[in-house]
Design a protein around this motif. Structure first.
Motif, PDB file in Angstrom:
ATOM      1  N   SER A  34      -7.842  -9.627   3.370  1.00 38.05           N
ATOM      2  CA  SER A  34      -8.392  -8.273   3.457  1.00 38.05           C
ATOM      3  C   SER A  34      -7.253  -7.269   3.502  1.00 38.05           C
ATOM      4  O   SER A  34      -6.290  -7.453   4.248  1.00 38.05           O
ATOM      5  N   THR A  35      -7.374  -6.202   2.717  1.00 36.56           N
ATOM      6  CA  THR A  35      -6.339  -5.167   2.663  1.00 36.56           C
ATOM      7  C   THR A  35      -6.937  -3.817   3.009  1.00 36.56           C
ATOM      8  O   THR A  35      -7.974  -3.425   2.455  1.00 36.56           O
ATOM      9  N   LEU A  36      -6.274  -3.107   3.923  1.00 37.97           N
ATOM     10  CA  LEU A  36      -6.703  -1.775   4.340  1.00 37.97           C
ATOM     11  C   LEU A  36      -5.676  -0.743   3.907  1.00 37.97           C
ATOM     12  O   LEU A  36      -4.479  -1.025   3.832  1.00 37.97           O
ATOM     13  N   GLN A  37      -6.175   0.462   3.644  1.00 38.89           N
ATOM     14  CA  GLN A  37      -5.302   1.556   3.233  1.00 38.89           C
ATOM     15  C   GLN A  37      -5.789   2.851   3.874  1.00 38.89           C
ATOM     16  O   GLN A  37      -7.003   3.085   3.988  1.00 38.89           O
ATOM     17  N   LEU A  38      -4.844   3.666   4.309  1.00 37.30           N
ATOM     18  CA  LEU A  38      -5.193   4.973   4.836  1.00 37.30           C
ATOM     19  C   LEU A  38      -5.383   5.950   3.679  1.00 37.30           C
ATOM     20  O   LEU A  38      -4.474   6.168   2.879  1.00 37.30           O
ATOM     21  N   ILE A  39      -6.572   6.525   3.593  1.00 35.32           N
ATOM     22  CA  ILE A  39      -6.888   7.507   2.554  1.00 35.32           C
ATOM     23  C   ILE A  39      -7.419   8.749   3.250  1.00 35.32           C
ATOM     24  O   ILE A  39      -8.443   8.699   3.941  1.00 35.32           O
ATOM     25  N   GLU A  40      -6.680   9.841   3.108  1.00 37.54           N
ATOM     26  CA  GLU A  40      -7.022  11.097   3.783  1.00 37.54           C
ATOM     27  C   GLU A  40      -7.208  10.894   5.282  1.00 37.54           C
ATOM     28  O   GLU A  40      -8.132  11.426   5.902  1.00 37.54           O
ATOM     29  N   GLY A  41      -6.320  10.091   5.846  1.00 39.01           N
ATOM     30  CA  GLY A  41      -6.308   9.890   7.287  1.00 39.01           C
ATOM     31  C   GLY A  41      -7.309   8.903   7.817  1.00 39.01           C
ATOM     32  O   GLY A  41      -7.375   8.675   9.034  1.00 39.01           O
ATOM     33  N   LYS A  42      -8.102   8.267   6.945  1.00 43.73           N
ATOM     34  CA  LYS A  42      -9.107   7.313   7.393  1.00 43.73           C
ATOM     35  C   LYS A  42      -8.853   5.941   6.776  1.00 43.73           C
ATOM     36  O   LYS A  42      -8.466   5.842   5.611  1.00 43.73           O
ATOM     37  N   LEU A  43      -9.101   4.897   7.580  1.00 43.73           N
ATOM     38  CA  LEU A  43      -8.924   3.538   7.082  1.00 43.73           C
ATOM     39  C   LEU A  43      -9.995   3.198   6.066  1.00 43.73           C
ATOM     40  O   LEU A  43     -11.187   3.446   6.281  1.00 43.73           O
ATOM     41  N   ASN A  44      -9.564   2.632   4.939  1.00 43.21           N
ATOM     42  CA  ASN A  44     -10.474   2.157   3.909  1.00 43.21           C
ATOM     43  C   ASN A  44     -10.186   0.691   3.627  1.00 43.21           C
ATOM     44  O   ASN A  44      -9.019   0.285   3.542  1.00 43.21           O
ATOM     45  N   TRP A  45     -11.234  -0.069   3.449  1.00 39.78           N
ATOM     46  CA  TRP A  45     -11.155  -1.481   3.075  1.00 39.78           C
ATOM     47  C   TRP A  45     -11.101  -1.515   1.555  1.00 39.78           C
ATOM     48  O   TRP A  45     -12.104  -1.341   0.881  1.00 39.78           O
ATOM     49  N   VAL A  46      -9.912  -1.721   0.994  1.00 39.41           N
ATOM     50  CA  VAL A  46      -9.720  -1.489  -0.437  1.00 39.41           C
ATOM     51  C   VAL A  46      -9.647  -2.761  -1.269  1.00 39.41           C
ATOM     52  O   VAL A  46      -9.867  -2.714  -2.488  1.00 39.41           O
TER      53      VAL A  46
END
Length: 310
Positions: A34-46
């Motif tokens: 599982s990979t997470l990324q910060l997008i506009e300050g919020k965690l997204n499961w990408v």
């Protein structure tokens, strides 16, 4: 397991990853990633992927290269099928000497005479006058293989943890305790009681490894009733032995196409609210959020919330 200072300093000079974290679950047949990324300050499961356990290190290196995950903080979690979890008396030694003192006890309990990597954790509440530890053990050579494979893939290994702890990260933080029934593909059911993101109680329910093969009609012939009984026993222990407030909610993530049927049947026997777990963070449209993804997702989330055994 933690990395050494030399390795830590070395990584500080590498280019930072554009991703927030990677969680990897080691199961018997596959790795879930599982990979997470910060997008506009919020965690997204990408990203969510799996690779077969055969030649996993080379496959993982290729995966990291392909998706440019180099130097991403990574936490590994072990599936419950990979290790025993023992509840033992706390040795009367200094804190720094506990793991060494546990070596002989664990080897005797398991009937093994190989070098073990051992770690332990205490629970926030224990029965009166009892000093107990949960103890995890794995052959030391196996831990080294995992560590070396992760580092060779150029991921930034932060910790190796276990499913019971990483699963805690999936539940909403609350002052009220909740039950969590979690099951990976073909595994036992892991029943945990979680409060404020902390594990208070955990046990494994045997006999449900083939739950995914049961039809809706078979579930109505006593399987769900037996599961309800096991849950009630755990609720009673939590209240009477750990002296905690009654639990009002349970979350479910089981290896079955009829999860809602199971929930409905259990609710007839136990007077608590039961809901199917759905992770609250935003995710890519390509991710289907299956229960088999949840342990690796919890590991990735743990890098945000800071829970591990070592």
């Amino acid at each position: 397991m933690r990395i050494g200072w030399r390795e830590y300093i070395k990584r500080r000079f590498k280019r930072a990853s554009k991703y927030h974290s990677v969680g990897i679950e080691f199961g018997i047949e596959e790795l879930q990633i599982s990979t997470l990324q910060l997008i506009e300050g919020k965690l997204n499961w990408v990203k969510q992927s799996k690779i077969h356990i055969t030649d996993w290190a080379n496959q993982l290196k290729h995966y990291v290269d392909k998706h440019e995950l180099h130097n991403t903080p990574c936490r590994v979690t072990l599936s419950i099928a990979k290790y025993p979890l023992l509840q033992l008396d706390k040795p009367a030694v200094e804190e720094s000497e506990i793991n060494q003192a546990l070596q002989w006890v664990v080897k005797e309990q398991l009937g093994q005479d190989i070098e073990l990597a051992i770690d332990h954790f205490e629970l926030p509440a224990s029965p009166a006058n009892a000093k107990k530890l949960y103890v995890v053990s794995l052959p030391k050579d196996e831990v080294k293989v995992i560590r070396n494979g992760i580092l060779a893939a150029e991921l930034n290994l932060e910790a190796i943890t276990i499913e019971e702890l990483s699963a805690c990260q999936l539940l909403p933080k609350s002052e009220e305790a909740s039950v969590f029934l979690h099951q990976d593909l073909g595994d036992q059911i892991n029943l945990s009681i979680v409060k404020n993101g902390l594990l208070y109680f955990s046990r494994r329910l045997k006999g449900y490894e083939n739950l995914s093969s049961f039809s809706e009609q078979e579930l109505q012939l006593g399987i769900a009733d037996n599961l309800a009984l096991e849950i009630q026993r755990s609720l009673d222990y939590f209240e009477s032995q750990l002296r905690q407030a009654p639990i009002k909610r349970a979350y479910v993530a089981l290896d079955s196409p009829f999860q809602q049927t199971i929930v409905n049947l259990i609710k007839r026997e136990i007077l608590i609210d039961m809901v199917l777990l759905s992770p609250s963070l935003a995710k890519a449209d390509s991710i289907s959020a299956k229960t088999t993804h949840f342990a690796s997702l919890g590991a990735a989330l743990g890098l945000s919330k800071g829970s591990n055994i070592s």
